[in-house]
Design a protein around this motif. Structure first.
Motif, PDB file in Angstrom:
ATOM      1  N   UNK A 289       0.920  -1.211  -0.079  1.00  0.00           N
ATOM      2  CA  UNK A 289       0.015   0.106   0.044  1.00  0.00           C
ATOM      3  C   UNK A 289       0.967   1.291   0.064  1.00  0.00           C
ATOM      4  N   UNK A 290       0.620   2.227  -0.958  1.00  0.00           N
ATOM      5  CA  UNK A 290       1.456   3.403  -1.295  1.00  0.00           C
ATOM      6  C   UNK A 290       1.197   4.154  -0.053  1.00  0.00           C
ATOM      7  N   UNK A 291       0.303   4.275   0.791  1.00  0.00           N
ATOM      8  CA  UNK A 291      -0.026   5.245   1.793  1.00  0.00           C
ATOM      9  C   UNK A 291       0.202   4.742   3.174  1.00  0.00           C
TER      10      UNK A 291
ATOM     11  N   UNK B  16       6.312   3.791  -2.711  1.00  0.00           N
ATOM     12  CA  UNK B  16       5.625   4.619  -3.767  1.00  0.00           C
ATOM     13  C   UNK B  16       4.664   4.056  -4.543  1.00  0.00           C
ATOM     14  N   UNK B  17       4.029   4.468  -5.550  1.00  0.00           N
ATOM     15  CA  UNK B  17       3.170   4.159  -6.372  1.00  0.00           C
ATOM     16  C   UNK B  17       3.617   2.897  -7.307  1.00  0.00           C
ATOM     17  N   UNK B  18       2.899   2.098  -7.937  1.00  0.00           N
ATOM     18  CA  UNK B  18       3.396   0.918  -8.711  1.00  0.00           C
ATOM     19  C   UNK B  18       3.754   1.586  -9.896  1.00  0.00           C
ATOM     20  N   UNK B  19       4.555   1.288 -10.539  1.00  0.00           N
ATOM     21  CA  UNK B  19       5.159   1.585 -12.121  1.00  0.00           C
ATOM     22  C   UNK B  19       4.384   0.582 -13.077  1.00  0.00           C
TER      23      UNK B  19
ATOM     24  N   UNK C 140       5.586  -1.731 -14.562  1.00  0.00           N
ATOM     25  CA  UNK C 140       6.016  -2.915 -14.438  1.00  0.00           C
ATOM     26  C   UNK C 140       5.451  -3.828 -12.921  1.00  0.00           C
ATOM     27  N   UNK C 141       5.085  -2.888 -12.250  1.00  0.00           N
ATOM     28  CA  UNK C 141       4.463  -3.311 -10.998  1.00  0.00           C
ATOM     29  C   UNK C 141       5.477  -3.046  -9.802  1.00  0.00           C
ATOM     30  N   UNK C 142       6.582  -2.481 -10.075  1.00  0.00           N
ATOM     31  CA  UNK C 142       7.558  -2.200  -9.022  1.00  0.00           C
ATOM     32  C   UNK C 142       7.157  -0.971  -8.350  1.00  0.00           C
ATOM     33  N   UNK C 143       7.903  -0.899  -7.292  1.00  0.00           N
ATOM     34  CA  UNK C 143       7.363   0.246  -6.182  1.00  0.00           C
ATOM     35  C   UNK C 143       8.711   0.544  -5.510  1.00  0.00           C
ATOM     36  N   UNK C 144       9.044   2.003  -5.556  1.00  0.00           N
ATOM     37  CA  UNK C 144      10.258   2.676  -4.591  1.00  0.00           C
ATOM     38  C   UNK C 144      10.044   2.220  -3.207  1.00  0.00           C
TER      39      UNK C 144
ATOM     40  N   UNK D 193      -2.457   3.357   8.204  1.00  0.00           N
ATOM     41  CA  UNK D 193      -2.725   4.205   7.307  1.00  0.00           C
ATOM     42  C   UNK D 193      -3.267   5.434   7.735  1.00  0.00           C
ATOM     43  N   UNK D 194      -2.941   6.563   7.066  1.00  0.00           N
ATOM     44  CA  UNK D 194      -3.776   7.866   7.447  1.00  0.00           C
ATOM     45  C   UNK D 194      -5.310   7.891   7.442  1.00  0.00           C
ATOM     46  N   UNK D 195      -5.799   8.249   8.275  1.00  0.00           N
ATOM     47  CA  UNK D 195      -7.275   8.520   8.269  1.00  0.00           C
ATOM     48  C   UNK D 195      -7.749   9.359   6.970  1.00  0.00           C
TER      49      UNK D 195
END
Length: 334
Positions: free
Chosen positions: A45-47, A71-74, A76-80, A191-193
């Motif tokens: 989850x990116x958040x 981070x968000x998925x690119x 290719x499905x990869x994330x930072x 996660x943030x509210x």
């Protein structure tokens, strides 16, 4: 299952679910593993903040937090992926910035500041359990009844998670960082509210199967709580259920069922994995010193809550994949 898909929020979004936590000695230091999103294919989850909590003075409060964000998925499905260390008062502050230790992309391992190793990505799920058996034991614990395994044949046991993957976070900290301490470890996700000014903890995990066996996986209150409150909040409930279950299953130990249940409660509460830095991790056999990747923790927990051995029909060969001898240690995804 160990802690797979527990709590209402985690069931709605498996990215916010912790399936298992592990702590053991690796090649150069202490390895912390947090497995999440069991069976999922949509990453982290990116958040969310994925937290590896470490207690060094035995008070069931974190003095250090290894925080991982994505981070968000690119395409290719990869994330930072970013690993940060929060210490002291900041360890429990999700708004604190922390010190960045390492950055990578999911699926790639890296070495950061101070020799810290970091990996986040897909791996084979090392946990194994027979669904018929865990359902029978859970029913007995929740209802205070005898375990009913009529018709079950251990020779035909199947691993519920055979051929399944998890999304793993693996961090290895050189031993000198903790100087031979006995530490406590647990994982959490928050996660943030919607308002964006506070955080909501969606899951936490340490002791395998605890949440499942005692029915804490049906609501969010247990998963949202810190372990420091475990014994006062849930200890009496756990003690009562164990006492009834062991009595129903023919308790024949020293003392009575209530005394045994008190001792078991002390082992289970708070929900933390305790580990002596630099030693061999072993949760089974009554050692309760960390947890390595392919122990038969299911049968260990069954015997603890029932004072009776239960044959789950599985062993280390039932786990998905083959563990790697080098970091990040878990098997490659299947």
């Amino acid at each position: 299952m160990s802690d797979h898909l527990d709590g209402l929020t985690a069931k709605n979004d498996p990215r916010l679910d912790i399936s298992d936590a592990y702590v053991f000695h690796g090649q150069v230091g202490t390895v912390f593993v947090l497995n999440t999103n069991p069976g999922g294919s949509n990453g982290f989850h990116h958040e969310a903040v994925y937290e590896l909590k470490i207690d060094v003075d035995g008070d069931a409060r974190e003095e250090f937090t290894l925080r991982v964000t994505f981070g968000d998925r690119d395409w290719r499905g990869r994330q930072e992926a970013t690993l940060a260390l929060l210490a002291g008062r900041d360890a429990g502050n999700r708004d604190a910035r922390g010190a960045i230790l390492a950055r990578t992309t999911t699926g790639k391992k890296t070495t950061g500041d101070g020799g810290v190793r970091f990996f986040a990505g897909t791996a084979g799920d090392p946990f194994y359990i027979e669904p018929t058996v865990v359902a029978a034991v859970r029913t007995a614990v929740l209802n205070g009844t005898q375990v009913d395994l009529s018709g079950y044949e251990p020779g035909k046991a199947k691993n519920l998670f055979a051929g399944k993957n998890v999304h793993s976070i693996v961090v290895e900290i050189p031993d000198h960082f903790f100087h031979g301490l006995r530490i406590g470890f647990w994982g959490s996700i928050a996660v943030p509210t919607d308002a964006g000014d506070t955080w909501r903890q969606t899951d936490r995990a340490a002791v395998p199967l605890l949440s499942t066996l005692f029915g804490f996986n049906e609501a969010d209150d247990y998963n949202a709580a810190p372990p420091v409150a475990d014994d006062t909040t849930w200890g009496h409930q756990i003690q009562g259920k164990i006492a009834k279950a062991v009595e129903a299953n023919g308790y024949d130990g020293d003392g009575d069922a209530e005394e045994y249940a008190d001792a078991a409660r002390d082992i289970l509460m708070p929900d933390i994995l305790w580990y002596r830095i630099g030693t061999r991790a072993q949760f089974t056999g009554g050692r309760r010193n960390g947890r390595n990747l392919v122990e038969n923790v299911a049968e260990e927990m069954f015997e603890l809550v029932l004072h009776k051995s239960v044959d789950g029909g599985l062993d280390v060969d039932s786990a998905t994949g083959t563990l790697r001898s080098e970091f990040p240690y878990l098997s490659k995804p299947v």
